[in-house]
Every structure is written in structure tokens, then in C-alpha cells.
Design an enzyme around this catalytic site. Structure first.
Site, PDB file in Angstrom:
ATOM      1  N   ASP A 180     -15.176  11.714 -10.254  1.00  0.00           N
ATOM      2  CA  ASP A 180     -13.975  11.454  -9.456  1.00  0.00           C
ATOM      3  C   ASP A 180     -12.834  12.303 -10.007  1.00  0.00           C
ATOM      4  OD1 ASP A 180     -14.794   9.710  -7.531  1.00  0.00           O
ATOM      5  OD2 ASP A 180     -14.468   7.936  -8.757  1.00  0.00           O
ATOM      6  N   PHE A 217       9.397   0.977  -0.557  1.00  0.00           N
ATOM      7  CA  PHE A 217       8.407   1.845   0.085  1.00  0.00           C
ATOM      8  C   PHE A 217       7.618   1.055   1.115  1.00  0.00           C
ATOM      9  CE2 PHE A 217       4.084   3.484   0.463  1.00  0.00           C
ATOM     10  CZ  PHE A 217       4.333   4.800   0.838  1.00  0.00           C
ATOM     11  N   SER A 218       7.401   1.678   2.258  1.00  0.00           N
ATOM     12  CA  SER A 218       6.623   1.058   3.322  1.00  0.00           C
ATOM     13  C   SER A 218       5.488   1.995   3.708  1.00  0.00           C
ATOM     14  CB  SER A 218       7.508   0.786   4.543  1.00  0.00           C
ATOM     15  OG  SER A 218       6.718   0.470   5.667  1.00  0.00           O
ATOM     16  N   THR A 273       6.213   3.651   7.177  1.00  0.00           N
ATOM     17  CA  THR A 273       7.188   4.744   7.244  1.00  0.00           C
ATOM     18  C   THR A 273       6.909   5.837   6.222  1.00  0.00           C
ATOM     19  OG1 THR A 273       8.673   3.677   5.663  1.00  0.00           O
ATOM     20  CG2 THR A 273       8.946   3.096   7.981  1.00  0.00           C
ATOM     21  N   ASP A 293     -18.877   1.450  -4.200  1.00  0.00           N
ATOM     22  CA  ASP A 293     -19.614   2.342  -5.097  1.00  0.00           C
ATOM     23  C   ASP A 293     -20.958   1.759  -5.518  1.00  0.00           C
ATOM     24  OD1 ASP A 293     -17.617   4.273  -5.150  1.00  0.00           O
ATOM     25  OD2 ASP A 293     -16.550   3.295  -6.788  1.00  0.00           O
ATOM     26  N   ASP A 335      12.509   2.649  -8.319  1.00  0.00           N
ATOM     27  CA  ASP A 335      11.077   2.898  -8.115  1.00  0.00           C
ATOM     28  C   ASP A 335      10.372   2.841  -9.468  1.00  0.00           C
ATOM     29  OD1 ASP A 335       8.549   3.776  -7.559  1.00  0.00           O
ATOM     30  OD2 ASP A 335       9.169   5.585  -6.464  1.00  0.00           O
TER      31      ASP A 335
END
Length: 707
Positions: free
Chosen positions: A303, A373-374, A377, A551, A340
């Protein structure tokens, strides 16, 4: 209070090694069982030599006793090796149990609006209980922090010496220690469900059946034993028919020296020590087969996020649009990110601070209106009113602390929030989302975004009062030493394949930076399963990591499946290894350890076979020298009959404990090609395996002659 130092060979290990001398216990190790049988035969020779006419002599009783003792010690060294290796594995579970000590906790009870602390034994805590954790307290049980910020020492559990900062929402592990401040936490498990208990159960449930390679080596050893049995039987028959006066004890000594006793004695401990070395890396292998298979890996599925990169994008550059400066963009990013608390948001503040872009509007942040934060949007931001005169807290705490000063707390609606004349609204987000809310789009807007994407980075746009002012370049940060690890994997002939959900340009850039030629962009969880099946269809051994329920099919299908302990139960059950520290990059360490295990077995096998050749030429010339004088020319060491036998047997015995550290630790491993490893083993352990016995036997013979 005095502290007793642990010894390499404890009384328990010694007793266990003696118990293993039981012939019924040795059935699993045919070579050493035969050596024990020869001990009983030579012991019978010593007790009643008259019962063995023409092949034994009463005058050699003392010699027979000496040979019998050496044979018994040879078998004991083998059982000691097994006991040591098994005790090493058991010590892992025991050390974990020592962490699971019962301590007194400070349980918080809330009754009729009042709060009181009740001392409570940790075993009596239950999921959902509230506890108080103060400086120097040992955390009694796994819990989640509700209030407070503190530094916690988790080194006894994770091996990481650096203290970890814990804040509301973070988990704390029972057995770790609070180093500073005070926390209020909520218990998340019952006493028998803790992190330590899970580790103990996984360690104790690990099985150690013989792996396919071990089974193949065992078959070879049995085959060699059968050949040498026929050979010695034929020599005994020839001696009796031709009256060559060969002594049975000498023939038995030759027989034991020809048997692959070294690899027979050390084979089980090599496998067990491989699992123990994984334990030291905080990886639990459910079977020895998984460890061995890791050494045969042809393809590793990696990964990108968490394995190749640290998993958090970092701000690296502010790019202003025409009419604005880098300072404008940096100050706007600082203000928009103040509340944030994500790694990405913190990196914006750090970059702005390092570049000296600290805005004068900082004093207005305490009364700011925050746009969380959305996902709909794909934006977040802040609206500032005129200066309030209030100062920010000097502690400069986290977003959770700063959030307590917010005037409002509501999601941002695109274009739906009016902006007053004395207000500043700063929005950050995805470039296409910002394009929807700004009054006009700069001419080079799309060009800058495309250039950033083409370089494999991520663009974040910034607007101030609905006017686009610039772009922030975000970059995935590579894990330390990941390039070197990828190169080491490729040197060993293993193909690394990177899997990522990123778009092709980003995937290509990261892959090129670390030296990976194959990658799968925009990958879904089920794509791992398809890749595993495709590679296995072409007879390749596949290793991969995973942590989610999606996984699980691929982990179960892969030859080596490494699940994260932080992952889902389905993933952990499907995988054949579990990383207790949940570090995806460890899949590379697993492959390295598997290679080391195979190299160690190959080295000891090569050394054992080379030893047999040397010991044959030490004993054979003196065996029939009295009746076939021509054989004296082959006695290059100038040994006498009895001293040759004793010297070869003693060397055959002592080489086992001398090689135990090598078997337990593993040979020194540096990534290189298969042919290089083969030549190295041949030179060091092959040629060395021929020379060392000649030198050792001659030195032992000289010592015996002086006694």
C-alpha cells in the site's frame, strides 16, 4: 533489593532438556533418536563386552564408557538446543504477562451531580467506567481519553522509547505510564479483552508444525541416515567375514560422525528462533510455515499510504495568483487552518510559521466563526470579525483547546453565508470546490493545478472573501529509509508492486521516487484479491498487508498475509501474521526475516555435510590400519585409533552448542542475489566446514594425548 540477572541456561531449561532425552520424545528427530540408540548399544558393550564376541574386548571397557558418555552428551546438546529455542518463544508470553499486573485505579463516580474518586483494583474495572490518570500513574486498562493532554510512555508495549502525546479521542494502553499532566479516560474493554491479553493469546496460539522445507530436509536426513546405516552394516559384515578385527564401538563412532547430527540437532531450534525474531519485531506468526514462506516471496504488494508514505500529506509550497504575494497565501492558510487539528492542517500552520507568515489577525481568531470540513463541499475555513482585543492562549494548544473559544460552530454552506464589511472569510479546499464559490477564476488557475498533479502532488486552493488568492502544494512524505528497503527487496529478486487509490499521475510520481516499476492506481480493495490470484496463477509466492474487512479475502489467499492489529477482526483471522504495532512497512521486514531463516538453515546444513566429510577422513584411515597398512597413508593427522575416535566424537558433540547462537540469532544477512548467497554459503560454511573439523580434531587429539 537485589536483582538477579537472567542466565542463558536456566534451571527450567536444563530440566526440560533432560526430559527431552526420553526416546519417545526423540521420535520427532530421527537422527538424534538413532544416536541415542547407539548410546545404549555402547553402554551394553561397556557393561558386558563378552556378549559381543569378535567385535568387543573386555580390555576396552573404559574406552566404551568414554564413547557412551560422549554419545549421550551429543544427544543432550541437541535437546538443550530445542529447550533453549522453545523457552525463548515462551519468554515472550511471560514478559507480556508481567505487564498485565493488577494496579489500583482511580475510578470516577458521578452521583447526583457530584463527582468522587474511588480506589478500584484494575481487574474490577469494566467497559464504560471513567478513570482519572495522574502524573506517574500506571494506566490500569485500555481506555480512551476524554479530557486533558498528557505525555504517555508506551515503550514497554510498543518498544518505542519516545513518549507519546495523548489528547481527547486518543487511546491509551493498559500497562503504559503517564509522564505528565492529568487525563480523564473512559475504559474501552473488559479486563480479559485488553491489548496485552490479545497479544498473549496470539503468541500462545502460535503453532510450530514442521514447514515444507523442514519436512524436505528431514527426508534428506533420513535418507542419508539409511545410506550410512547400510554402509556401516556392510563394514561390520566385511570385518567379521574377513576377520579385520574392527571394534563395534569404533564402527558406531564412525556411524555417528557420518550422520548429519549437526543439522539434525539444530533444525528445530532454527525454525523456533525464526518465530522468536518476529516476536521481537512485535509480529505474531500463527505458524512457522508463514515465516518460511516469506523467505520464498516473489512479489510484495505494498500500500502507498502508511507503507511507502507516512500517510499524511504535508504542505511544502505556497503559490500565489497574480495580484497576490506568497505572504498573502501563507497568512490565509495559517488563519484557515488554526482550528484544523488534522496532520494536513497542522502542516499548513507549520509551513506558514517557518516562512514568517504569521498574520496580524491572530488576535481575532478567539472569536472566529469556524466552517468545519464537509465531505459534500470539500472545503473548510474561518470567518473573522474586527479585532476583539482578546489574546490567544499562550499555551498554543491543540485545535480542541482552541475550539472552546469559538463564537460559532457550524458547517460552511457554499456561497450561502453573507460577508460583512468588517469581516474576513477564508476558505480552503479542493480546487474544483473553490472554483464554485469564487467570484472569478484566475487565468492560470487550472494550469497550476494540473502542473501540481502532474508532479504527483496535491493542490489545495485558497480564497479570501470569495476571491481566489493562491494554491498550496501538498506532498506525500516518504517513510524514512523506504527507498533503501525497496532497493534491498529488488536486489533479492523480489518484485514490489505498489497499490494506491490515488490517480495515475500521483501514483506514477511516488512509484518513480522510491524505485518501484509496477503500480496499480485508483485501486479498490477487491483489486488486491485479483492481483494475488493473477500472480499465484503464474506460480509466484505473494506477500501482502491489509487491515480492513475488504482485505480479508486477499489476505487469506496470499501466501504471506500480514494484518494490522488495529485492523478488523476479519483481517486478523484471515492473515497468517499480525503486526501488533500496526506498521504496514513491516511486510518488508517479514520478508527479510524469512530470507534470513532460509539462509541460516542452508548454512548449517552445508556446514553439517562438510563436517561429515572431514570426520570420515579422520576416522576411516585408522579404523583398519592394523590389518590394511596401505590406509596409513591417508592418516594425514597422525591420529591413533582410540584418540581418533574420541577426538572425532568430542568434536561432533561440541560443535552443536557452538552453533546454537548462530541458529538462534540467524546468519548475518545482507540483501543480495540468490547466486551470491549460494556462493557465500559454499565458501564460508562449505569450505570452512571441511577445514574446521581437521583443525578441531587435531587439537582435541593433542589435548587427549597430554592427559
Amino acid at each position: 533489593m537485589s536483582v538477579r540477572r537472567p542466565t542463558l541456561v536456566s534451571r527450567k531449561v536444563l530440566i526440560d532438556s533432560l526430559v527431552r532425552l526420553n526416546p519417545l520424545r526423540l521420535v520427532a528427530n530421527p537422527v538424534m533418536l538413532i544416536v541415542e540408540i547407539t548410546f545404549f548399544i555402547v553402554t551394553a558393550l561397556a557393561i558386558y563386552p563378552e556378549g559381543f564376541p569378535r567385535v568387543a574386548s573386555p580390555s576396552l571397557r573404559l574406552f566404551y564408557v568414554e564413547v557412551a558418555l560422549i554419545l549421550l552428551v551429543t544427544v543432550w546438546f541437541s535437546t538443550l538446543s530445542d529447550a533453549l529455542a522453545e523457552s525463548q518463544a515462551k519468554n515472550t508470553a511471560n514478559s507480556l504477562r508481567r505487564l498485565e499486573m493488577e494496579v489500583s485505579s482511580k475510578k470516577i463516580l458521578i452521583e447526583e451531580g457530584s463527582r468522587r474518586i474511588v480506589p478500584t483494583p484494575s481487574r474490577e474495572l469494566r467497559k464504560g467506567d471513567l478513570i482519572l490518570l495522574e502524573k506517574n500513574d500506571t494506566i490500569p486498562i485500555d481506555a480512551q481519553v476524554l479530557e486533558g493532554i498528557a505525555m504517555v510512555d508506551e515503550s514497554l508495549l510498543t518498544g518505542e522509547s519516545t513518549a507519546v502525546r495523548k489528547a481527547p479521542g486518543d487511546d491509551v494502553i493498559g500497562g503504559s505510564q503517564v509522564l505528565s499532566d492529568t487525563l480523564t479516560a473512559k475504559v474501552t474493554v473488559n479486563p480479559d479483552e485488553t491489548f496485552i491479553n490479545q497479544m498473549i493469546r496470539m503468541v500462545e496460539s502460535s503453532k510450530r508444525p514442521k514447514t515444507p522445507n523442514e519436512q524436505a530436509v528431514t527426508i534428506v536426513l533420513i535418507g542419508l541416515t539409511a545410506i550410512f546405516t547400510i554402509l556401516i552394516g556392510a563394514l561390520l559384515g566385511i570385518s567379521l567375514v574377513l576377520s579385520l578385527a574392527a571394534d563395534l564401538s569404533v564402527l558406531i563412532a564412525l556411524y555417528v560422525c557420518l550422520l548429519p547430527t549437526t543439522i539434525g540437532a539444530l533444525l528445530p531450534s532454527i525454525g523456533l528462533s525464526g518465530i522468536s525474531r518476529l516476536y521481537k519485531e512485535k509480529i505474531v506468526a500463527k505458524s512457522g510455515r508463514a515465516v518460511e514462506t516469506a523467505g520464498d516471496t516473489d512479489v510484495i504488494l505494498l500500500d502507498k499510504t502508511g507503507t511507502i508514505t507516512v500517510g499524511n500529506r504535508q504542505a511544502v509550497e505556497f503559490l500565489p495568483f497574480p495580484g497576490f504575494t506568497e505572504r498573502d497565501v501563507g497568512e490565509a492558510a495559517f488563519l484557515a487552518s488554526w482550528h484544523d487539528d488534522t496532520p494536513e492542517g497542522r502542516s499548513l500552520i507549520r509551513l506558514a510559521y517557518e516562512d514568517g507568515f504569521v498574520p496580524k489577525e491572530m488576535n481575532s481568531l478567539d472569536a472566529s466563526e469556524v466552517y468545519e470540513f464537509s465531505a459534500s463541499t470539500r472545503t473548510s475555513g474561518v470567518k473573522l470579525s474586527g479585532g476583539t482585543g482578546f489574546m490567544l492562549p499562550k499555551s498554543g494548544g491543540t485545535g480542541r483547546e482552541r475550539g472552546r473559544l469559538r463564537r460559532k460552530f457550524e458547517p460552511h454552506v457554499e456561497g450561502g453565508v453573507p460577508i460583512g464589511s468588517d469581516e474576513i472569510e477564508i476558505i480552503k479546499g479542493a480546487p474544483d470546490a473553490i472554483k464554485k464559490i469564487v467570484k472569478s477564476v484566475p487565468a492560470d488557475y487550472d494550469e497550476i493545478v494540473q502542473k501540481i498533479s502532474a508532479a504527483g502532488d496535491t493542490a489545495m486552493a485558497l480564497s479570501r472573501n470569495r476571491e481566489a488568492i493562491g494554491i498550496v502544494r501538498l506532498r506525500d512524505v516518504l517513510k524514512p529509509d523506504i527507498k533503501e528497503k525497496i532497493m534491498a527487496v529488488k536486489v533479492m529478486g523480489i518484485r514490489p508492486v505498489m497499490i494506491t487509490g490515488d490517480q495515475p499521475l500521483t501514483a506514477k510520481s511516488i512509484a518513480a521516487e522510491v524505485g518501484i516499476d509496477e503500480f496499480q492506481p485508483e485501486a479498490k480493495p477487491e483489486d488486491k484479491y485479483d492481483i494475488v490470484k493473477r500472480e499465484q496463477a503464474e506460480t509466484r509466492i505473494v506477500a501482502m498487508i491489509g487491515d480492513g474487512t475488504n482485505d480479508a479475502p486477499a489476505l487469506a489467499m496470499a501466501d504471506v498475509g500480514l494484518a494490522m492489529n488495529s485492523g478488523t477482526q476479519a483481517a486478523k483471522e484471515a492473515a497468517n501474521m499480525v503486526d501488533l504495532e500496526s506498521n504496514p512497512a513491516k511486510i518488508i521486514e517479514v520478508v527479510m526475516l524469512g530470507k534470513q531463516l532460509l539462509m541460516t538453515r542452508g548454512a548449517v546444513t552445508t556446514f553439517s555435510i562438510a563436517n561429515d566429510v572431514a570426520k570420515y577422513f579422520a576416522i576411516m584411515p585408522v579404523l583398519f590400519a592394523s590389518t590394511v597398512p596401505e590406509l596409513k597413508a591417508l592418516n594425514v593427522l597422525g591420529l591413533g585409533l582410540n584418540t581418533a575416535v574420541l577426538s572425532a566424537l568430542i568434536f561432533n558433540a561440541i560443535i552443536i552448542p557452538l552453533l546454537i547462537p548462530l541458529a538462534m540469532r540467524g546468519v548475518t544477512f545482507k540483501p543480495s542475489g540468490t547466486m551470491t548467497l549460494f556462493l557465500k554459503n559454499t565458501i564460508i560454511y562449505g569450505i570452512g566446514g571441511v577445514i574446521v573439523p581437521f583443525v578441531g580434531i587435531k587439537l582435541i587429539d593433542a589435548a587427549i594425548s597430554l592427559l
